[in-house]
Design a protein around this motif. Structure first.
Motif, mmCIF file in Angstrom:
data_model
loop_
_atom_site.group_PDB
_atom_site.id
_atom_site.type_symbol
_atom_site.label_atom_id
_atom_site.label_comp_id
_atom_site.label_asym_id
_atom_site.label_seq_id
_atom_site.Cartn_x
_atom_site.Cartn_y
_atom_site.Cartn_z
ATOM 1 N N THR A 107 36.085 20.301 49.507
ATOM 2 C CA THR A 107 36.426 20.846 50.801
ATOM 3 C C THR A 107 34.974 20.998 51.562
ATOM 4 O O THR A 107 34.656 20.512 52.536
ATOM 5 N N ALA A 108 34.141 21.729 50.915
ATOM 6 C CA ALA A 108 32.760 21.845 51.263
ATOM 7 C C ALA A 108 31.963 20.735 51.587
ATOM 8 O O ALA A 108 31.478 20.394 52.647
ATOM 9 N N GLU A 120 40.712 15.266 46.894
ATOM 10 C CA GLU A 120 39.859 14.880 47.968
ATOM 11 C C GLU A 120 40.785 15.095 49.225
ATOM 12 O O GLU A 120 40.348 15.474 50.228
ATOM 13 N N VAL A 121 41.910 14.317 48.750
ATOM 14 C CA VAL A 121 42.749 14.373 50.206
ATOM 15 C C VAL A 121 43.227 15.791 50.628
ATOM 16 O O VAL A 121 43.176 16.056 51.822
ATOM 17 N N LEU A 122 43.404 16.855 49.696
ATOM 18 C CA LEU A 122 43.979 17.932 50.130
ATOM 19 C C LEU A 122 42.695 18.578 50.916
ATOM 20 O O LEU A 122 42.785 19.293 52.131
ATOM 21 N N ALA A 123 41.210 18.371 50.369
ATOM 22 C CA ALA A 123 40.279 19.006 50.918
ATOM 23 C C ALA A 123 40.014 18.508 52.300
ATOM 24 O O ALA A 123 39.699 19.136 53.240
ATOM 25 N N TYR A 124 40.211 17.158 52.288
ATOM 26 C CA TYR A 124 39.877 16.478 53.622
ATOM 27 C C TYR A 124 40.892 17.188 54.740
ATOM 28 O O TYR A 124 40.630 17.592 55.901
ATOM 29 N N GLY A 125 42.108 17.457 54.405
ATOM 30 C CA GLY A 125 43.070 17.840 55.366
ATOM 31 C C GLY A 125 43.005 19.141 55.530
ATOM 32 O O GLY A 125 43.039 19.673 56.855
ATOM 33 N N VAL A 126 42.262 20.169 54.633
ATOM 34 C CA VAL A 126 42.144 21.604 55.032
ATOM 35 C C VAL A 126 40.914 21.789 55.868
ATOM 36 O O VAL A 126 40.869 22.356 56.771
ATOM 37 N N ALA A 127 40.008 20.666 55.702
ATOM 38 C CA ALA A 127 38.737 20.866 56.290
ATOM 39 C C ALA A 127 38.853 20.593 57.811
ATOM 40 O O ALA A 127 38.289 20.942 58.778
ATOM 41 N N GLU A 128 39.810 19.549 58.281
ATOM 42 C CA GLU A 128 39.731 18.901 59.324
ATOM 43 C C GLU A 128 40.667 20.068 60.361
ATOM 44 O O GLU A 128 40.357 20.280 61.334
ATOM 45 N N VAL A 129 41.598 20.578 59.715
ATOM 46 C CA VAL A 129 41.950 21.948 60.416
ATOM 47 C C VAL A 129 41.396 23.312 60.522
ATOM 48 O O VAL A 129 41.351 23.748 61.566
ATOM 49 N N TRP A 166 48.938 14.566 52.120
ATOM 50 C CA TRP A 166 48.497 15.799 52.160
ATOM 51 C C TRP A 166 49.574 16.860 51.770
ATOM 52 O O TRP A 166 49.296 17.597 50.743
ATOM 53 N N PHE A 167 50.761 16.630 52.078
ATOM 54 C CA PHE A 167 51.983 17.522 51.328
ATOM 55 C C PHE A 167 52.238 17.000 50.174
ATOM 56 O O PHE A 167 52.376 18.196 49.400
ATOM 57 N N LEU A 168 52.114 15.936 49.491
ATOM 58 C CA LEU A 168 52.158 15.722 48.119
ATOM 59 C C LEU A 168 51.059 16.436 47.256
ATOM 60 O O LEU A 168 51.388 16.784 46.335
ATOM 61 N N THR A 169 49.756 16.412 47.793
ATOM 62 C CA THR A 169 48.677 17.218 47.145
ATOM 63 C C THR A 169 49.045 18.319 46.925
ATOM 64 O O THR A 169 48.473 19.205 46.026
ATOM 65 N N PHE A 170 49.436 19.081 48.024
ATOM 66 C CA PHE A 170 49.635 20.512 48.069
ATOM 67 C C PHE A 170 50.790 20.911 47.481
ATOM 68 O O PHE A 170 50.806 22.202 46.940
ATOM 69 N N VAL A 213 44.300 10.468 54.329
ATOM 70 C CA VAL A 213 44.959 11.807 54.755
ATOM 71 C C VAL A 213 45.911 11.690 55.518
ATOM 72 O O VAL A 213 45.799 12.253 56.693
ATOM 73 N N THR A 214 47.081 11.091 55.172
ATOM 74 C CA THR A 214 48.183 11.324 56.148
ATOM 75 C C THR A 214 49.060 12.583 55.771
ATOM 76 O O THR A 214 48.736 13.174 55.001
#
Length: 532
Positions: free
Chosen positions: A463-464, A417-426, A10-14, A5-6
């Motif tokens: 994300t959940a 999963e990467v996108l979800a981890y990033g959003v969840a962290e924020v 994250w940018f590429l997944t979004f 989750v760099t």
């Protein structure tokens, strides 16, 4: 997982989602044009950064196309049944019947814009409730602007389990919920949907006569919302495929009973409503309205057939079991990306003779031959029906296929999963409040709760999971948010302004529906924050 989750990953997944937003909102592209671009970007990211082998991307694309086929079978059949009814001019008897049953204008607009519009959503959807109800409301004297706003708000509650639950089935497809987990998720979704139903009925009354309209309409809004929302909750644990259909049919029958109450058999207490023109269309200058040649029950033939088929097959166990014997599907091997994201081997199958699309298709054929025997069609009707069905289906085929396939590629390659981890962290523990707004955003982008669930369903689920939240409540909020978003979906708004004759006034419509959508999403978000 956290190691991947760099900021760049994250940018590429979004990026696929961002591109869809830019193309559809900024450049006003449709989902059919923007969807394939999103799929291409997701595929490129999967093959390069996420080191997914070509076989994995190919298999996830096949999974997506299979899921899209099952969805589109319903979509195309739903469009066909509408076109058959429209070609026979069978909606006119509906209008005459509802207009005659009560002289009270508030009950008339509740019947057309809330109950009938959501009934249409229960069996057709895809903008049909707006396209049909808006001109019908204009026909009884409602000002065109409000004739668009009222069905937009009125039909929204049935956008998850209506149309034989196509949006709900899409959510189940992209999240791979087990039957037990799907039942729990459906319960949350149905509870959130009840909020939308109540808000729809109350807003119609408020638009009609402010507080006086609300007071006058409560005797109708309370029992109808109890049927719409209460039945949706109960049926969510029995059969989600015909859930919204049954709830909307019972509510449709109930409005005729309510319309016979003494207070609704006399003119409204609101003598001058701003949503009505001074003289209802057809009554000016001594105009005489032509009498319908078809009765209400005859006009209802396709929908009686649909009701009979769904109940007759799904409720008679020997018939259901016999038809479910015929099934076909695909199996997929286990796949792993270069980064270690794994997908287990899976099998998918469909019982085509008990599929919702088959019921709709059979009802459309029964309706066609019945109307033809009555002499309701003109020469060339079949060609016109098929032509219009094809014209409406092509954009849906492209949009649904690309969005569902993009969703599978994002999930299978690990991007979701990467996108979800990033959003969840924020977002942290505040994320449940935002979950319905993501559904609203998806519906606004795509003009469809179905497509919103296809686009964001797996993202919300993962994300959940990574944030250790109640994923069933989050997914319920996602699809309820998507249903709410249909009140502001550009495609639906445009259908309404076009059929009501006020093309170009979409901004005026959104001035009313946008604040309501944001408010309903906030209520759902607060509840989700508490239970998740």
């Amino acid at each position: 997982m956290e190691a991947y989750v760099t900021g760049l990953n994250w940018f590429l997944t979004f990026l696929p989602i961002a591109v869809l937003l830019i193309l559809m909102i900024g450049f006003r592209w449709g989902a059919a044009e923007a969807g394939p671009i999103g799929w291409i970007i997701a595929t490129i990211a999967a093959l390069t950064v996420f080191q997914a082998p070509l076989t994995l991307v190919a298999l996830e694309s096949v999974k997506g196309l299979w899921a899209a086929f099952l969805i589109l079978y319903i979509v195309i059949s739903a469009i066909l049944i509408y076109e058959v009814t429209q070609e026979a001019d069978a909606f006119e008897p509906f209008r005459r019947g509802i207009e005659r049953f009560s002289p009270n204008r508030l009950i008339q607009i509740l019947a057309f814009g809330w109950v009938f519009a959501s009934f249409l959503q229960g069996i057709t959807g895809f903008g049909v409730p707006i396209a049909v109800a808006a001109p019908l409301l204009v026909g009884i004297g409602v000002r065109p602007l409000y004739a668009v706003i009222i069905p937009l708000v009125g039909h929204a509650w049935n956008n998850t389990f209506g149309t034989l639950a196509v949006a709900w089935l899409t959510l189940k497809e992209v999240t791979a919920l087990s039957e037990a987990d799907a039942a729990v998720t459906a319960l949350y979704a149905a509870g959130f949907i009840w909020v939308i139903s109540i808000a729809g009925g109350l807003l119609v009354c408020w638009l009609y006569g402010r507080l006086a309209g609300v007071r006058e309409g409560l005797a109708a809004v309370i029992p109808i919302s109890l049927v719409q929302g209460g039945l949706t909750i109960v049926l969510s644990q029995w059969n989600d495929t015909i859930n919204g259909f049954i709830a909307s049919v019972v509510a449709f029958a109930l409005i005729f009973v309510i319309g016979k109450l003494p207070q609704y058999q006399r003119p409204s207490v609101v003598r001058s409503s701003r949503i009505f023109t001074d003289v209802p269309r057809g009554e000016a200058a001594g105009d005489e309205l032509p009498q319908p040649q078809m009765g209400v029950h005859q006009a209802f033939t396709p929908y009686y057939s649909l009701l009979g088929l769904t109940f007759g097959i799904l409720l008679i166990t020997p018939i259901k079991n016999a038809l479910e014997f015929f099934r076909f599907g695909l199996s997929y091997p286990e796949t792993v990306t270069g980064l270690g994201f794994a997908n287990g081997s899976t099998e998918t199958s469909v019982t085509i003779f008990t599929h919702a699309g088959t019921f709709l298709l059979a009802a459309a054929l029964i309706g066609y031959f019945t109307f033809a025997a009555m002499g309701a069609f003109r020469q060339g009707s079949m060609q016109r029906i098929l032509g219009r069905t094809l014209d409406k289906s092509v954009p849906s085929i492209i949009a649904v296929s690309s969005l569902v396939t993009m969703s599978f590629v994002l999930r299978g390659s690990g991007q979701a999963e990467v996108l979800a981890y990033g959003v969840a962290e924020v977002a942290g523990g505040f994320y449940p409040f935002l979950s319905p707004y993501i559904g609203v955003l998806g519906a606004f982008m795509t003009s469809s709760n179905l497509a919103s669930n296809a686009l964001f369903g797996s993202f919300q689920q993962v994300t959940a999971q990574v944030a250790n939240l109640n994923e069933f409540a989050i997914l319920g909020a996602q699809t309820a948010g998507g249903a709410t978003g249909n009140t502001i979906a550009p495609g639906n708004v445009l259908l309404g302004t076009t059929t009501a004759g006020i093309l170009g006034r979409e901004g005026d419509v959104l001035k009313v529906t946008l604040p309501l959508a944001l408010l309903i999403a906030a209520v759902i978000g607060v509840v989700a924050l508490i239970v998740a």
